[in-house]
Motif scaffolding. Structure first.
Motif, PDB file in Angstrom:
ATOM      1  N   GLU A 163      38.839  42.055  34.810  1.00  0.00           N
ATOM      2  CA  GLU A 163      37.485  42.500  34.469  1.00  0.00           C
ATOM      3  C   GLU A 163      36.852  41.568  33.439  1.00  0.00           C
ATOM      4  OE1 GLU A 163      36.154  44.565  36.227  1.00  0.00           O
ATOM      5  OE2 GLU A 163      37.721  45.832  37.074  1.00  0.00           O
ATOM      6  N   CYS A 164      37.643  41.124  32.473  1.00  0.00           N
ATOM      7  CA  CYS A 164      37.118  40.173  31.487  1.00  0.00           C
ATOM      8  C   CYS A 164      36.689  38.873  32.162  1.00  0.00           C
ATOM      9  CB  CYS A 164      38.179  39.874  30.430  1.00  0.00           C
ATOM     10  SG  CYS A 164      38.532  41.228  29.295  1.00  0.00           S
ATOM     11  N   MET A 165      37.496  38.407  33.081  1.00  0.00           N
ATOM     12  CA  MET A 165      37.192  37.155  33.772  1.00  0.00           C
ATOM     13  C   MET A 165      35.878  37.253  34.549  1.00  0.00           C
ATOM     14  SD  MET A 165      39.351  35.396  36.857  1.00  0.00           S
ATOM     15  CE  MET A 165      38.714  36.659  37.969  1.00  0.00           C
ATOM     16  N   ARG A 166      35.663  38.406  35.195  1.00  0.00           N
ATOM     17  CA  ARG A 166      34.455  38.551  36.011  1.00  0.00           C
ATOM     18  C   ARG A 166      33.177  38.427  35.182  1.00  0.00           C
ATOM     19  NH1 ARG A 166      34.209  42.553  40.941  1.00  0.00           N
ATOM     20  NH2 ARG A 166      32.466  41.121  41.179  1.00  0.00           N
ATOM     21  N   LYS A 167      33.278  38.757  33.886  1.00  0.00           N
ATOM     22  CA  LYS A 167      32.105  38.644  33.019  1.00  0.00           C
ATOM     23  C   LYS A 167      31.781  37.194  32.668  1.00  0.00           C
ATOM     24  CE  LYS A 167      33.156  43.113  30.871  1.00  0.00           C
ATOM     25  NZ  LYS A 167      33.568  43.793  29.616  1.00  0.00           N
ATOM     26  N   LEU A 168      32.727  36.316  32.862  1.00  0.00           N
ATOM     27  CA  LEU A 168      32.561  34.934  32.406  1.00  0.00           C
ATOM     28  C   LEU A 168      32.287  33.943  33.525  1.00  0.00           C
ATOM     29  CD1 LEU A 168      35.406  34.670  29.728  1.00  0.00           C
ATOM     30  CD2 LEU A 168      32.954  34.889  29.323  1.00  0.00           C
ATOM     31  N   ILE A 169      32.792  34.219  34.732  1.00  0.00           N
ATOM     32  CA  ILE A 169      32.697  33.213  35.788  1.00  0.00           C
ATOM     33  C   ILE A 169      31.412  33.376  36.585  1.00  0.00           C
ATOM     34  CG2 ILE A 169      35.199  33.050  35.987  1.00  0.00           C
ATOM     35  CD1 ILE A 169      35.005  34.718  38.549  1.00  0.00           C
ATOM     36  N   ASP A 170      31.034  32.306  37.264  1.00  0.00           N
ATOM     37  CA  ASP A 170      29.887  32.348  38.170  1.00  0.00           C
ATOM     38  C   ASP A 170      30.354  32.842  39.535  1.00  0.00           C
ATOM     39  OD1 ASP A 170      28.192  31.231  36.227  1.00  0.00           O
ATOM     40  OD2 ASP A 170      28.872  29.219  36.745  1.00  0.00           O
ATOM     41  N   GLY A 171      29.596  33.745  40.129  1.00  0.00           N
ATOM     42  CA  GLY A 171      29.918  34.187  41.474  1.00  0.00           C
ATOM     43  C   GLY A 171      31.136  35.083  41.537  1.00  0.00           C
ATOM     44  N   LYS A 172      31.805  35.027  42.684  1.00  0.00           N
ATOM     45  CA  LYS A 172      32.939  35.921  42.958  1.00  0.00           C
ATOM     46  C   LYS A 172      34.249  35.254  42.546  1.00  0.00           C
ATOM     47  CE  LYS A 172      31.588  35.763  47.176  1.00  0.00           C
ATOM     48  NZ  LYS A 172      31.436  35.903  48.646  1.00  0.00           N
ATOM     49  N   PRO A 173      35.232  36.062  42.149  1.00  0.00           N
ATOM     50  CA  PRO A 173      36.565  35.501  41.896  1.00  0.00           C
ATOM     51  C   PRO A 173      37.156  34.946  43.194  1.00  0.00           C
ATOM     52  CG  PRO A 173      36.364  37.712  40.962  1.00  0.00           C
ATOM     53  CD  PRO A 173      35.173  37.501  41.829  1.00  0.00           C
ATOM     54  N   SER A 174      38.073  34.025  43.057  1.00  0.00           N
ATOM     55  CA  SER A 174      38.696  33.436  44.240  1.00  0.00           C
ATOM     56  C   SER A 174      39.665  34.428  44.872  1.00  0.00           C
ATOM     57  CB  SER A 174      39.436  32.150  43.868  1.00  0.00           C
ATOM     58  OG  SER A 174      40.600  32.455  43.117  1.00  0.00           O
ATOM     59  N   VAL A 175      39.955  34.196  46.142  1.00  0.00           N
ATOM     60  CA  VAL A 175      40.892  35.059  46.863  1.00  0.00           C
ATOM     61  C   VAL A 175      42.275  35.003  46.228  1.00  0.00           C
ATOM     62  CG1 VAL A 175      41.497  33.241  48.510  1.00  0.00           C
ATOM     63  CG2 VAL A 175      41.767  35.624  49.166  1.00  0.00           C
ATOM     64  N   VAL A 176      42.591  33.888  45.557  1.00  0.00           N
ATOM     65  CA  VAL A 176      43.908  33.743  44.917  1.00  0.00           C
ATOM     66  C   VAL A 176      44.127  34.824  43.872  1.00  0.00           C
ATOM     67  CG1 VAL A 176      45.371  32.226  43.534  1.00  0.00           C
ATOM     68  CG2 VAL A 176      43.957  31.263  45.359  1.00  0.00           C
ATOM     69  N   ILE A 177      43.101  35.109  43.077  1.00  0.00           N
ATOM     70  CA  ILE A 177      43.229  36.123  42.023  1.00  0.00           C
ATOM     71  C   ILE A 177      43.479  37.500  42.628  1.00  0.00           C
ATOM     72  CG2 ILE A 177      42.124  37.171  40.034  1.00  0.00           C
ATOM     73  CD1 ILE A 177      42.662  34.299  39.556  1.00  0.00           C
ATOM     74  N   TYR A 178      42.721  37.815  43.679  1.00  0.00           N
ATOM     75  CA  TYR A 178      42.929  39.104  44.344  1.00  0.00           C
ATOM     76  C   TYR A 178      44.344  39.195  44.909  1.00  0.00           C
ATOM     77  CZ  TYR A 178      37.950  40.275  44.087  1.00  0.00           C
ATOM     78  OH  TYR A 178      36.689  40.594  43.637  1.00  0.00           O
ATOM     79  N   ASN A 179      44.822  38.108  45.510  1.00  0.00           N
ATOM     80  CA  ASN A 179      46.175  38.114  46.083  1.00  0.00           C
ATOM     81  C   ASN A 179      47.237  38.359  45.023  1.00  0.00           C
ATOM     82  OD1 ASN A 179      45.132  37.623  48.620  1.00  0.00           O
ATOM     83  ND2 ASN A 179      45.584  35.435  48.590  1.00  0.00           N
ATOM     84  N   ILE A 180      47.050  37.750  43.856  1.00  0.00           N
ATOM     85  CA  ILE A 180      48.016  37.929  42.772  1.00  0.00           C
ATOM     86  C   ILE A 180      48.103  39.394  42.358  1.00  0.00           C
ATOM     87  CG2 ILE A 180      48.471  37.401  40.338  1.00  0.00           C
ATOM     88  CD1 ILE A 180      47.191  34.625  40.887  1.00  0.00           C
ATOM     89  N   LEU A 181      46.947  40.020  42.226  1.00  0.00           N
ATOM     90  CA  LEU A 181      46.938  41.423  41.806  1.00  0.00           C
ATOM     91  C   LEU A 181      47.466  42.348  42.896  1.00  0.00           C
ATOM     92  CD1 LEU A 181      43.600  41.393  39.847  1.00  0.00           C
ATOM     93  CD2 LEU A 181      45.745  42.269  38.953  1.00  0.00           C
ATOM     94  N   ILE A 182      47.077  42.110  44.138  1.00  0.00           N
ATOM     95  CA  ILE A 182      47.579  42.943  45.240  1.00  0.00           C
ATOM     96  C   ILE A 182      49.091  42.813  45.340  1.00  0.00           C
ATOM     97  CG2 ILE A 182      47.563  43.237  47.742  1.00  0.00           C
ATOM     98  CD1 ILE A 182      44.609  42.337  47.700  1.00  0.00           C
ATOM     99  N   ASN A 183      49.590  41.592  45.226  1.00  0.00           N
ATOM    100  CA  ASN A 183      51.036  41.364  45.285  1.00  0.00           C
ATOM    101  C   ASN A 183      51.743  42.030  44.093  1.00  0.00           C
ATOM    102  OD1 ASN A 183      53.342  40.014  46.570  1.00  0.00           O
ATOM    103  ND2 ASN A 183      53.406  38.800  44.705  1.00  0.00           N
ATOM    104  N   GLY A 184      51.085  42.019  42.942  1.00  0.00           N
ATOM    105  CA  GLY A 184      51.648  42.683  41.771  1.00  0.00           C
ATOM    106  C   GLY A 184      51.815  44.175  42.002  1.00  0.00           C
TER     107      GLY A 184
END
Length: 483
Positions: free
Chosen positions: A174-195
């Protein structure tokens, strides 16, 4: 001597509300002498006689005004390698952020985040990430955000997931989403789903996947593989097949991991025919089968007593040219030899060897033993000869037993030729091997050949005394000459 001035005392980084930071319950670093006009930084640290030395260390190596590059050099090259002060890195980092003329950038943020994550200081890491939200990298002052921000948060999220701190991982997301432009990469979602999957939280993994779709982030093959694995682990195989279908509908081509996951699922449900069909579908789609694929199929069939079916499958893969190089089919050969079917095992080895899938040494050794126990001495002899010519040297026990079998059936000459071939490939003859061959020549009445071996034994020190020598020679002298 003039003491350099440090502008302010060092506070801790303050995370954004609602959760206030917890003060570190340690004594404060002593203040500088009263004669000094400059207030040195005060740190909340555990009690140590090195506190005063730390102040001197800071004065000698940090000269305000300094830059992120010079601070990073100090942290990495000076403080980080000091045996007494290295654990003060986050306090020094925090103090630097309070200096009006100084501002952290992505280089110091990234080094500090990685250091905190690697050293399992996750509370401090959380404070750092929240600090980044309110004090972003100077690269973000323009139109676009800093390009390193997502990498920094990704490393932190991976660290949280590894230790099962999924709530902190989501907070970092959530912190990252406030700082980056656009959407997070699919890699970040994969890391969390796998976690979530690794922690056994299947529903939360699916929930985050739904969020991913809602955020219009396109899942990739890794996303689907993680979810397929989660469905299979939770015995929801029907839903796994539906997801596999959805995967292809979304234009995402399954890879070898996708197929292996489903084949494992089929075999776990004892649906062996469906699993084999999935393997052939995999081949038709042009996806190369892997060693894991073969292990799942062959080992799974062997465990169910369907050894001959596993043989046919492996031969068919070889004929089609899809059997992976280096696949070790030891389990199959062991199962065949264990059931007394060494002839079929030999067919498998010869066929795969003909297709340049050379068997391993342990496969050949197992097969030689199986052939010997089945009374197939000629086949064992030819296999050993082929092994040696290919540079594979059997162990002395297996080789000596084969020599004994050959001599027992009156083939001592062939046994000795095999010994000479083995010697040329690096297998040194043992005293027992010589004894076996001399006995064989004695039974066959071949005095000349036997005497040559006895002389060779004498030269190599295998005959301990004159009595042993006389016994060997006496046996040869009394042997009936058949030639």
């Amino acid at each position: 001597m003039v003491i350099k001035k440090f502008p302010k005392p060092i506070p801790l980084l303050q995370p954004i509300p609602p959760k206030p930071p917890s003060p570190i319950p340690n004594p404060t670093l002593p203040s500088p002498p009263e004669v000094s006009p400059t207030p040195l930084p005060t740190l909340t640290l555990f009690h140590s006689p090195n506190h005063t030395h730390l102040l001197s260390f800071l004065k000698n190596h940090i000269n305000p005004p300094f830059t992120p590059q010079s601070l990073l050099y100090f942290l990495k090259s000076k403080l980080h390698h000091h045996p007494n002060f290295t654990h003060y890195d986050f306090h020094i980092f925090s103090w630097a952020s309070t200096i009006d003329s100084y501002r952290h950038d992505h280089s110091t943020f990234e080094w500090m985040a990685r250091t905190l994550a690697i050293t399992d200081r996750f509370t401090d890491l959380r404070s750092l990430l929240h600090f980044m939200v309110s004090n972003p990298c100077p690269c973000s002052d323009g139109i676009f955000s800093c390009s390193r921000t997502e990498h920094i948060f990704q490393f932190a999220i991976v660290a949280y997931c590894k230790v099962g701190k999924l709530d902190d991982a989501v907070d970092a997301f959530e912190c990252m989403r406030k700082l980056i432009d656009g959407k997070p990469s699919v890699v970040i979602y994969n890391i969390l789903i796998n976690g979530f999957v690794k922690c056994g939280w299947h529903d939360k993994a699916l929930g985050f996947y739904s969020r991913m779709i809602k955020d219009r982030v396109r899942p990739d093959v890794i996303t689907f593989n993680i979810l397929l694995n989660s469905y299979c682990r939770n015995s929801e195989f029907k839903l796994a097949l539906e997801l596999f279908k959805e995967m292809k509908e979304k234009g995402c081509s399954p890879n070898v991991v996708s197929f292996n996951t489903l084949i494992k699922g089929f075999f776990r449900k004892r649906k062996f025919e469906e699993g084999i069909e999935m393997a052939y579908e995999m081949i038709e789609m042009g996806c190369e089968i892997s060693n894991v694929t073969c292990e799942v199929l062959v080992d799974g069939l062997c465990k169910e007593g369907r050894v001959l079916e596993a043989c046919d499958l492996l031969i068919d893969f070889s004929i089609k040219g899809v059997l992976p190089n280096g696949y070790d089919y030891f389990g199959l050969i062991e199962a065949l030899c264990g059931s007394g079917n060494s002839a079929r095992a030999l067919e498998i080895v010869n066929e795969l060897w003909r297709k340049e899938n050379r068997p391993s040494l342990i496969i050949c050794t197992t097969l030689i033993e199986g052939l010997r126990l089945s009374g197939k001495i000629s086949e064992a002899f030819r296999l050993t000869e082929r092994m040696l010519k290919e540079g594979m040297v059997p162990d002395n026990v297996t080789f000596t037993c084969l020599l004994q079998d050959l001599c027992n059936v009156g083939r001592t000459v062939e046994a000795n030729k095999l010994r000479l071939l083995a010697c040329s490939k690096g297998l040194d003859s043992t005293g027992m091997a010589y004894d076996i061959l001399v006995s064989g020549y004695t039974r066959e009445g071949k005095r000349k050949e036997g005497k040559m071996l006895v002389d060779e034994m004498l030269d190599r020190g295998f005959i301990p005394d004159i009595a042993s020598y006389n016994k060997l020679m006496g046996g040869l002298a009394n042997a009936r000459n058949f030639v």
